[in-house]
Each structure stands twice: as C-alpha cells, then as structure tokens.
Design an enzyme around this catalytic site. Structure first.
Site, mmCIF file in Angstrom:
data_model
loop_
_atom_site.group_PDB
_atom_site.id
_atom_site.type_symbol
_atom_site.label_atom_id
_atom_site.label_comp_id
_atom_site.label_asym_id
_atom_site.label_seq_id
_atom_site.Cartn_x
_atom_site.Cartn_y
_atom_site.Cartn_z
ATOM 1 N NE ARG A 198 -1.350 2.640 2.719
ATOM 2 C CZ ARG A 198 -0.955 3.836 3.118
ATOM 3 N NH1 ARG A 198 -1.012 4.867 2.280
ATOM 4 N NH2 ARG A 198 -0.476 4.015 4.337
ATOM 5 C CG HIS B 157 5.010 4.585 9.203
ATOM 6 N ND1 HIS B 157 4.217 3.708 8.484
ATOM 7 C CD2 HIS B 157 5.569 5.405 8.268
ATOM 8 C CE1 HIS B 157 4.293 3.997 7.192
ATOM 9 N NE2 HIS B 157 5.111 5.027 7.051
ATOM 10 C CG HIS C 87 9.028 7.689 5.591
ATOM 11 N ND1 HIS C 87 8.574 7.967 4.323
ATOM 12 C CD2 HIS C 87 8.011 7.039 6.200
ATOM 13 C CE1 HIS C 87 7.335 7.509 4.174
ATOM 14 N NE2 HIS C 87 6.978 6.948 5.314
ATOM 15 C CB CYS D 104 10.546 11.220 1.176
ATOM 16 S SG CYS D 104 9.913 12.613 2.140
ATOM 17 C CG ASN E 236 7.444 3.470 3.724
ATOM 18 O OD1 ASN E 236 6.943 3.937 4.731
ATOM 19 N ND2 ASN E 236 6.820 3.462 2.557
#
Length: 307
Positions: free
Chosen positions: A15, A207, A209, A240, A249
C-alpha cells in the site's frame, strides 16, 4: 531496560510502498507481492487502500487485489479507508483492519485536506464506529509526528493531542509516523514517552522513513522505551514525496536484520523477504532499496557459485 523478546513488523509495501509509483503496477503483481509476503510470515500486511481513484489511481484495484490474494491464517490484511464510501468497499472486500489517519501538524492538515486536525479526525468518527460494529480492527495513523514539510518542528503536545483524539474514536493501535524522515533518536524517545502517558505503549507503533538515514537508529530508540510494533516496506518501496529522490519507508529487510541481530523474534523469514524485495524491484524496474537485502542476496549468490 532490556529489549523485548518479540516484536510485530507490519509490512506496508503493497500500500504505502506502491501508492506513489508513477507507472501502473499490474493487479497480478500486487497480488503476488502480498502472497509472497504472507508466505514469509508477516502477521499484518497493509494490502491496499480504498480511496478515490482520482486521488490515488495506483490503488484503484483494491477490490480485485483483496479478491485475488491467498489469505494466510493468522495474518491481518489492512486497508486505508478515508471515508464511509471507502469503508464500505473495504468491508465488502473482506479486510481485517481499517486504517484511518490524521496529521500532528496543523499546517500539513490545512495544506493537504483544507481543514483542521480536529475536523479531519472528527470525519472518521462514523467510519471507526461502523468498523467496530462490523467487528473490524481500527488502526489510527499520525503523519508528520516528528516534523512537517510546511511548519518544520512539531510540538510533542500536538502528537499527544492527536493520540487522544484517535483513542476517543476507539483505535486498537496508533502509529507514530515520521512522514518526512527528519526525526532523531532523542526526539523519538520523547514523543513515545509522552504518547504512552495517554495510550498503552504496547499498542503504539513506529513508522519511520529513512530520508536522513535515521530510521534504524529511531527504531532502536523506540525499542529502548518499550515499543514493540514497527512498520516497514519491502525493498524500501515508497519514496518521500517532500524530498525529491530521497528514500522513503525503511526497508523491511534492514529492520529484520537489526531485530534478528538483537535476538528479537519476529516470526518472519528474512531470506524470503530478501528474495521478495529483489523480485518486486525487478517488476518495477527500480533499484533494490534495501542494503541488507542486497547483501544477503549477494552472499547467497557467492555461496551458490562456490558450492
């Protein structure tokens, strides 16, 4: 404090990793990606989203993806649902968990969806209620929790405020997301410590990055304060959007290599994930964004050549 004996790694590649790909990714490739990840042992996979195809055309085939995957018993398949229409489609498709979202930055909320943080989260109230009535898990995600491309620094109090708002909606889990990858270890500890005063630490997730190369350091800092759920994207899929050319990610393979090296159980087959990362990178015609994945594959190739 010692590290936990086990953590949950949520795979977001299908996703979050694919949604910004410029070229359409065939539905059968998305299905095969989810199936490969399921087989590798993930307990939770973010499979797709049910958003307007006008806004995210890459995710227009969410229903077909959910219909085509081979569901592994014990794996939760999640989908992003921004409104009731998306929720109804997700429910019909048989998702196990819906994901709702809000920003910790007022500037980000206004620039992206033209309303305040409070208004944006209030809009999710009927979605969360309907999901709970249907017996689905509800996960809340807080973007720009460690920095914003428009306002810069984000106060810890702003993150805590959004945590409390999502808690009021009945979220089972809440993600603290470093959307632009600017967070540092000390900042991460402070944010999670503060969030855990109003919501159980065991239901908070990180989460991260890797825009500034800090994602693994931030995961270690999160482990230090008791976080046991992390998001990652196979092969580091997903750039990003606010830093052109920057990585997005954190790569799942890199996270698994770190965790397994610390003796932390994940229930996931790292070699299988590395092969999947190589496969999806070839399908997309892009370089594999995982350093651990590339190194493991190179080692395996060298071993095969010397056998």
């Amino acid at each position: 404090m010692g590290y936990p004996s086990a953590v949950k790694v949520i795979e977001v590649g299908p996703r979050d990793g694919l949604q910004n790909e410029a070229q359409p990714v065939p539905t059968e490739v998305k299905i095969a990606l989810v199936d490969r990840l399921s087989a590798a042992g993930f307990a939770n996979i973010e499979a797709t989203s049910f958003v307007s195809p006008k806004w995210v055309p890459q995710m227009a085939d969410g229903t077909d993806v959910m219909a085509g995957i081979a569901r592994r018993p014990g794996t939760l398949y999640s989908a992003l649902t921004p409104n009731m229409k998306g929720f109804e489609a997700a429910l019909a498709a048989g998702v196990d968990e819906i994901v709702i979202f809000g920003a910790a930055s007022e500037a980000f909320s206004q620039r992206n969806i033209n309303c305040s943080i409070a208004e944006s989260i209030d809009r999710f109230a009927p979605v969360a209620e309907a999901a709970q009535q249907a017996g689905l898990r509800v996960r809340g995600s807080i973007s720009c929790a460690l920095g914003c491309p428009y306002q810069g620094a984000v106060p810890v109090a702003s993150v805590v405020d959004v945590v409390q708002r999502l808690q009021t909606l009945g979220c089972d889990e809440i993600d603290i997301a470093d959307t632009i990858g600017v967070g540092t270890a000390e900042q991460v500890r402070a944010v999670f410590d503060a969030a855990a005063r109003v919501f159980p630490m065991e239901r908070l997730s990180g989460h991260f990055h890797d825009t500034y190369g800090q994602a693994l350091a931030n995961i270690l800092a999160s482990l230090d304060v008791g976080v046991t759920i992390f998001h990652a994207s196979v092969a580091g899929l997903g750039g990003c959007p606010y830093a052109k050319g920057a990585p997005g990610n954190v790569a799942t393979e890199d996270v698994l290599y770190l965790l397994h090296g610390l003796g932390i159980a994940t229930g996931i087959d790292l070699d299988a994930v590395a092969r999947t990362g190589d496969w999806i990178s070839q399908q997309l015609g892009r370089a594999n964004g995982s350093r651990a994945g590339r190194a493991l594959l190179a080692r395996q190739s060298a071993g095969a050549a010397n056998a």
